[in-house]
Design an enzyme around this catalytic site. Sequence first.
Site, PDB file in Angstrom:
ATOM      1  N   ASP A 208     -54.735  32.897  51.768  1.00 37.80           N
ATOM      2  CA  ASP A 208     -54.176  34.195  52.108  1.00 37.80           C
ATOM      3  C   ASP A 208     -54.860  34.738  53.362  1.00 37.80           C
ATOM      4  O   ASP A 208     -56.082  34.587  53.530  1.00 37.80           O
ATOM      5  CB  ASP A 208     -54.370  35.167  50.943  1.00 37.80           C
ATOM      6  N   ILE A 209     -54.077  35.350  54.267  1.00 38.01           N
ATOM      7  CA  ILE A 209     -54.647  35.938  55.477  1.00 38.01           C
ATOM      8  C   ILE A 209     -55.332  37.255  55.105  1.00 38.01           C
ATOM      9  O   ILE A 209     -54.716  38.129  54.482  1.00 38.01           O
ATOM     10  CB  ILE A 209     -53.559  36.188  56.532  1.00 38.01           C
ATOM     11  N   ASP A 225     -45.681  38.472  62.838  1.00 39.93           N
ATOM     12  CA  ASP A 225     -44.950  37.201  62.743  1.00 39.93           C
ATOM     13  C   ASP A 225     -45.624  36.115  63.573  1.00 39.93           C
ATOM     14  O   ASP A 225     -45.678  34.944  63.165  1.00 39.93           O
ATOM     15  CB  ASP A 225     -43.501  37.389  63.212  1.00 39.93           C
ATOM     16  N   GLU A 251     -47.930  36.606  53.374  1.00 43.66           N
ATOM     17  CA  GLU A 251     -49.003  36.020  54.196  1.00 43.66           C
ATOM     18  C   GLU A 251     -49.784  34.964  53.433  1.00 43.66           C
ATOM     19  O   GLU A 251     -50.897  34.602  53.807  1.00 43.66           O
ATOM     20  CB  GLU A 251     -49.949  37.121  54.691  1.00 43.66           C
TER      21      GLU A 251
END
Length: 340
Positions: A208-209, A225, A251
């Site tokens: 996960d970001i 994006d 994300e």
Amino acid sequence: MDEVSGWADRAMKRMADESLLPNPHNFAIWYGYYSGEVPDLIRAIDLDIAASKPFTPARMEELYGKFFSFDREQKAVLQAGMRIQDALGQLLELLRSSGAGTDRYGKALQQFGDRLELPGLEQLRSLVDAIASETKLVAQQNQRLQDQLHLSGAQMEELKRNLDSVRQEAITDSLTGLFNRRKFDESLQDAAMRSVQTGSPLCLLMTDIDHFKKFNDNYGHTIGDHVLALVARTVKECIRSSDTAVRYGGEEFAVLLPGVRISDAVRVAEQIRTAVASKRVVNRSKNITLGTITLSVGVARYVPGEPVGELIRRADAGLYAAKRTGRNRVVAEDSGSSST
């Protein structure tokens, strides 16, 4: 019946609370959420709620397209089937016509042969003309058959390319170019089956970001994006062609590593984390650097014979542990955590 009515009432109330139109798509999403019939949808919505993401009409259409609709693929397959049926019908008709012509040609030759016992010159000329005429007719029919076979072959090749393209689109995330959740589900089941059959290891990374919502809010969805695409490219650069990288949702990314032990999976996860952290996000239109991004990663190994959902759950647990303990780190179920 009361339970079903209750789910419907909750779905209608939720649409009102979220200021959403009470259309069939929105109702299907919230009914699926409250009824518990679509576990993956529940997880996606819960992640949105946890991240305080608004349920906009665009987001609802995205959820519906992901969990309820495969219309484009179904239509493409139906259209292809109709075109194939039409092409086959033309071929069969031409083959029947060609077969009838060939049969007539044979009978005509037999009749001509019977008439050649005592031919005169004029009779011979007449027979030659008749044979030439019949031969030309059969040749024309055969040429039409050959042309139709060639055309039908080209049509089938085009249909195959179109269906391959539709299939690829159906399993690919359009923004990042990675596989989507549908392909992940297929690949995970196949990989788990092979692991059981061959005894080879299998590991899963859930990634996960970190602070992606804040990044999105600060710089806008277009930059967001670009960040998603950047992470996707970096993940692909760090894995083998036999591995499966997926945009799992929002994300979040998943990487399936067949034939890899957990210690090696941790090294792959660290390589991905380090590679992403080394990238700088740049707004090229304004020529300014916006900073760096980091990942939190959970790693789990498949236990042969267990439901694949358990593997996802443990990898998720590692991901959430990485988030809780400071982010920008890898947490594996068997080997603790590693951080910057």
